[in-house]
Each structure stands twice: as structure tokens, then as C-alpha cells.
Motif scaffolding. Structure first.
Motif, PDB file in Angstrom:
ATOM      1  N   LEU A   8       0.862  -1.267   0.080  1.00 47.31           N
ATOM      2  CA  LEU A   8      -0.019  -0.047   0.034  1.00 47.31           C
ATOM      3  C   LEU A   8       0.920   0.987   0.054  1.00 47.31           C
ATOM      4  CD1 LEU A   8      -2.848   1.138   0.277  1.00 47.31           C
ATOM      5  CD2 LEU A   8      -2.552   0.972   2.782  1.00 47.31           C
ATOM      6  N   GLY A   9       0.596   2.002  -1.002  1.00 48.30           N
ATOM      7  CA  GLY A   9       1.418   3.405  -1.153  1.00 48.30           C
ATOM      8  C   GLY A   9       2.418   3.565  -1.737  1.00 48.30           C
ATOM      9  N   GLU A  10       2.967   2.375  -2.409  1.00 48.27           N
ATOM     10  CA  GLU A  10       4.099   2.303  -3.396  1.00 48.27           C
ATOM     11  C   GLU A  10       3.912   2.580  -4.815  1.00 48.27           C
ATOM     12  OE1 GLU A  10       7.056  -0.774  -3.116  1.00 48.27           O
ATOM     13  OE2 GLU A  10       5.644  -1.729  -1.545  1.00 48.27           O
ATOM     14  N   THR A  11       4.557   3.214  -5.498  1.00 50.96           N
ATOM     15  CA  THR A  11       4.469   3.406  -6.855  1.00 50.96           C
ATOM     16  C   THR A  11       5.250   2.671  -7.844  1.00 50.96           C
ATOM     17  OG1 THR A  11       3.347   5.503  -6.501  1.00 50.96           O
ATOM     18  CG2 THR A  11       4.386   5.222  -8.780  1.00 50.96           C
ATOM     19  N   LYS A  39       0.190   3.071  -8.814  1.00 51.23           N
ATOM     20  CA  LYS A  39       0.346   3.457  -7.302  1.00 51.23           C
ATOM     21  C   LYS A  39      -0.848   2.460  -6.637  1.00 51.23           C
ATOM     22  CE  LYS A  39       0.403   6.687  -3.703  1.00 51.23           C
ATOM     23  NZ  LYS A  39       0.463   8.271  -3.419  1.00 51.23           N
ATOM     24  N   VAL A  40      -0.638   1.682  -5.669  1.00 51.81           N
ATOM     25  CA  VAL A  40      -1.597   0.981  -4.906  1.00 51.81           C
ATOM     26  C   VAL A  40      -2.110   2.155  -3.639  1.00 51.81           C
ATOM     27  CG1 VAL A  40      -1.938  -0.890  -3.384  1.00 51.81           C
ATOM     28  CG2 VAL A  40      -0.259  -1.152  -4.947  1.00 51.81           C
ATOM     29  N   VAL A  41      -3.376   2.238  -3.785  1.00 51.53           N
ATOM     30  CA  VAL A  41      -3.868   3.541  -3.071  1.00 51.53           C
ATOM     31  C   VAL A  41      -4.873   2.596  -1.873  1.00 51.53           C
ATOM     32  CG1 VAL A  41      -3.737   5.289  -4.554  1.00 51.53           C
ATOM     33  CG2 VAL A  41      -5.964   3.755  -4.704  1.00 51.53           C
ATOM     34  N   GLY A  42      -5.201   1.247  -2.316  1.00 46.27           N
ATOM     35  CA  GLY A  42      -6.138   0.623  -1.098  1.00 46.27           C
ATOM     36  C   GLY A  42      -6.017  -0.976  -1.552  1.00 46.27           C
ATOM     37  N   GLU A  43      -6.228  -1.545  -0.352  1.00 54.92           N
ATOM     38  CA  GLU A  43      -6.187  -3.081  -0.384  1.00 54.92           C
ATOM     39  C   GLU A  43      -7.031  -3.811   0.569  1.00 54.92           C
ATOM     40  OE1 GLU A  43      -2.144  -4.459  -0.330  1.00 54.92           O
ATOM     41  OE2 GLU A  43      -1.503  -3.421   1.826  1.00 54.92           O
ATOM     42  N   LEU A  50      -5.990   0.514  -7.384  1.00 48.07           N
ATOM     43  CA  LEU A  50      -4.844   1.022  -8.129  1.00 48.07           C
ATOM     44  C   LEU A  50      -5.091   2.372  -8.790  1.00 48.07           C
ATOM     45  CD1 LEU A  50      -4.001  -2.308  -9.799  1.00 48.07           C
ATOM     46  CD2 LEU A  50      -2.944  -1.478  -7.831  1.00 48.07           C
ATOM     47  N   LEU A  51      -4.135   3.241  -8.721  1.00 48.01           N
ATOM     48  CA  LEU A  51      -4.164   4.478  -9.460  1.00 48.01           C
ATOM     49  C   LEU A  51      -3.107   4.258 -10.745  1.00 48.01           C
ATOM     50  CD1 LEU A  51      -5.500   7.393  -9.218  1.00 48.01           C
ATOM     51  CD2 LEU A  51      -3.275   8.184  -8.180  1.00 48.01           C
ATOM     52  N   ARG A  56      -8.874   5.473 -10.655  1.00 44.12           N
ATOM     53  CA  ARG A  56      -8.755   4.668  -9.530  1.00 44.12           C
ATOM     54  C   ARG A  56      -9.659   3.258 -10.389  1.00 44.12           C
ATOM     55  NH1 ARG A  56      -9.056   6.160  -3.666  1.00 44.12           N
ATOM     56  NH2 ARG A  56      -8.072   8.050  -4.017  1.00 44.12           N
TER      57      ARG A  56
END
Length: 70
Positions: A8-11, A39-43, A50-51, A56
Motif C-alpha cells: 500500500l502506498g508504493e508506486t 500506485k496502490v491506493v487501497g487493498e 490502483l491509481l 482508480r
């Protein structure tokens, strides 16, 4: 590394796809293009949010594992 393993939060940048041609085409139609940043914005246990290109997209981990990132 597969996109399903990104935290989460990584690009990351898309480097390759695995799977059949229809699946690759479907992912590309959704905006997952080689060289594009994701980018992972939620899981949650079943999938990820993903963004990609400012949009999204929810993707299950099975599909996310078909996308390789660097």
C-alpha cells in the motif's frame, strides 16, 4: 515482481504482462500499459485499488499477479 506483491502506498512502473493475449489486451484497455506508473491506493484480502493514469481501478489479486512491475 508481480503487482499483487506491491505494498500500500508504493508506486511502480509496469514492465511486462503474463497470460493469454485476451487478458493482456483487457488489461491494456483498462489503462495498464507497459511503462506506465501504477500506485496502490487501497487493498483488502481479495483485491487492490490502483491509481493508473489518474483513474482508480479495482483489480483482484489474480489479475494483479499477471502484471509485472519494476
Amino acid at each position: 515482481m508481480s503487482l499483487a506483491m506491491v505494498s500500500l502506498g508504493e508506486t511502480r512502473r509496469i514492465s511486462e504482462f503474463t497470460g493469454k493475449e485476451d487478458l493482456k489486451r483487457h488489461l491494456q484497455d483498462l489503462g495498464f500499459v507497459k511503462g506506465e506508473e501504477v500506485k496502490v491506493v487501497g487493498e483488502n484480502p481479495s483485491g487492490m485499488i490502483l491509481l493508473v493514469k489518474g483513474v482508480r481501478i479495482a483489480l483482484n489479486r489474480g489479475l494483479a499477479s499477471k502484471i509485472l512491475v519494476a
